[in-house]
Design an enzyme around this catalytic site. Sequence first.
Site, PDB file in Angstrom:
ATOM      1  N   HIS A 171       0.802  -1.225   0.000  1.00 42.99           N
ATOM      2  CA  HIS A 171       0.000   0.000   0.000  1.00 42.99           C
ATOM      3  C   HIS A 171       0.832   1.271   0.000  1.00 42.99           C
ATOM      4  O   HIS A 171       0.311   2.356  -0.213  1.00 42.99           O
ATOM      5  CB  HIS A 171      -0.932   0.010   1.222  1.00 42.99           C
ATOM      6  N   ASP A 230       3.466   9.661  -0.698  1.00 41.16           N
ATOM      7  CA  ASP A 230       2.286   8.932  -0.247  1.00 41.16           C
ATOM      8  C   ASP A 230       1.993   7.819  -1.249  1.00 41.16           C
ATOM      9  O   ASP A 230       2.055   8.063  -2.461  1.00 41.16           O
ATOM     10  CB  ASP A 230       1.083   9.898  -0.178  1.00 41.16           C
TER      11      ASP A 230
HETATM   12  C1  G6P Z   1      -0.992   3.368   6.214  1.00 37.43           C
HETATM   13  C2  G6P Z   1      -0.501   1.953   5.987  1.00 37.43           C
HETATM   14  C3  G6P Z   1      -1.413   0.938   6.653  1.00 37.43           C
HETATM   15  C4  G6P Z   1      -1.631   1.328   8.108  1.00 37.43           C
HETATM   16  C5  G6P Z   1      -2.175   2.737   8.216  1.00 37.43           C
HETATM   17  C6  G6P Z   1      -2.393   3.204   9.656  1.00 37.43           C
HETATM   18  O1  G6P Z   1      -2.144   3.602   5.474  1.00 37.43           O
HETATM   19  O2  G6P Z   1      -0.368   1.681   4.608  1.00 37.43           O
HETATM   20  O3  G6P Z   1      -0.853  -0.342   6.583  1.00 37.43           O
HETATM   21  O4  G6P Z   1      -2.505   0.433   8.737  1.00 37.43           O
HETATM   22  O5  G6P Z   1      -1.243   3.616   7.591  1.00 37.43           O
HETATM   23  O6  G6P Z   1      -1.239   3.050  10.418  1.00 37.43           O
HETATM   24  P1  G6P Z   1      -1.179   2.123  11.727  1.00 37.43           P
HETATM   25  O7  G6P Z   1       0.273   2.040  12.065  1.00 37.43           O
HETATM   26  O8  G6P Z   1      -1.976   2.846  12.761  1.00 37.43           O
HETATM   27  O9  G6P Z   1      -1.782   0.792  11.380  1.00 37.43           O
END
Ligand code: G6P
Length: 472
Positions: free
Chosen positions: A162, A374
């Site tokens: 992602h 991003d």
């Molecule tokens: C990004 C990453 C995700 C992640 C999200 C939130 O979008 O690509 O994999 O889950 O951030 O971050 P966190 O560390 O809170 O899961």
Amino acid sequence: MPTADLVVVANRLPVDRVEGPDGEHLWRRSPGGLVTALEQVMHNLDGAWVGWGGKADLEVEPFEFDGTLLVPVKLSPADLRDYYEGFSNGTIWPLYHDVIAAPEFKRSWWDAYVRVNRRFAEAAAGAVAENGVVWVQDYQLQLVPQMLRELRPDITIGYFHHIPFPAYALFAQLPWRRQVLEGLLGADVVGFQRAADAGNFQRSIRRLLSYPTKGDTVQVPLIDDGSRTVIAKHYPISIDAQKFIELAKHPDVVARAKEIREQVGSEKLLLGVDRLDYTKGIRHRLKAYGELLHDERLTPEQATLVQVASPSRPGVEAYQDLRDEIEMMVARINGDYSSVENTAIRYLHQGYPREEMVALYLAADVMLVTALRDGMNLVAKEYVAVRTDSTGVLVLSEFAGAADELGSALLVNPHDIDGMKDTIIRALQMPEAEQARRMRTMRRKVLDKDVEKWGRAFLDDVERLRGKRLAP
Ligand code: G6P
């Protein structure tokens, strides 16, 4: 344990554990981007989801939620420190986002990453039916594809990345670069957001592993003889556009948007919505807006900035430092330029439900998505989707994946503060006819290429390889 034909493995489960009114434990769907994106795909497919339950040492048996079997993986405080905050968010995250913050290369973090990736791989291996499909998500789990292939040679494996995949010169810094590439190549399909990410990945494979690549494929040599084909290409992720449009039409949301506009009081409203993360360019945005006030090209009466910065990864030092810096900047700008009646920046260090986000999008004349780097940025697509009357202006960083599809936004280089200042003024002054022309083009893209199509495009490629495997 029951098994499923399709198993998603992600660092987080799509739910958060919350306390009910009588202190009982309940699960609530979490609002994160990845979850939102996969929610619809999973809903239609009747699968299982393996992930962490969001709290340390949580021990819960698999359970059913909204038609999906959820399989919790337990993470100890040490796992969270070394695998999640450490290797995932202190090494890989900054390295893959062009070293905006300095990555740390700690061997103890790597050891934890291997250990925890194995735990996820084992949980997924236990949840998938014979000849089924496992779809691994994101940078926290790059070793899972290869581990799964060893545990379950019968299944077909997809991996979607992602976040950006960095240029070779940056990736090459990683002491465990070969292991990471081999981990990812355990998948049959490795998906990226942008064509440039897939290109960077293929280049690293050629340079570090000397495996041949051609078009969207990599040939991975097998021990005995011959090779295995891995698809490595881009599948830009999207949103459930119809769901956002429905929300935008809901009378409560429309009323809330009107209320926000009235209460903010300025002629125009600029909006930023981000996780509080150094990749999002919040400081650069505040600097540009602050300078516009200083130069008297804008007053807070003319345009207020609403900045939602939702709390994120508070255990990681770089995020603590960033929060201090941003809050200092907001206080300075407000101190210098607000009046008793008018606040320059409304800064909200909070997370909000989707309804409130949509009301904010509807209230905003200009949406500022000025990330330094991003993977995609779904906020940009959400803003576009809800602007059903084709008004509003999107200012979008060319370093966000969304820029590949949303070329009709006002594209900016967020490092160029003067350029960003001029673009903000241009956005605020843009005639409605031009707003409509740009917004219509962008809306066509977002409405046509929604998250369901994204999921289908990826899983179709997985199915194609699965078909070949089952009927060689
Ligand atoms: C990004 C990453 C995700 C992640 C999200 C939130 O979008 O690509 O994999 O889950 O951030 O971050 P966190 O560390 O809170 O899961």
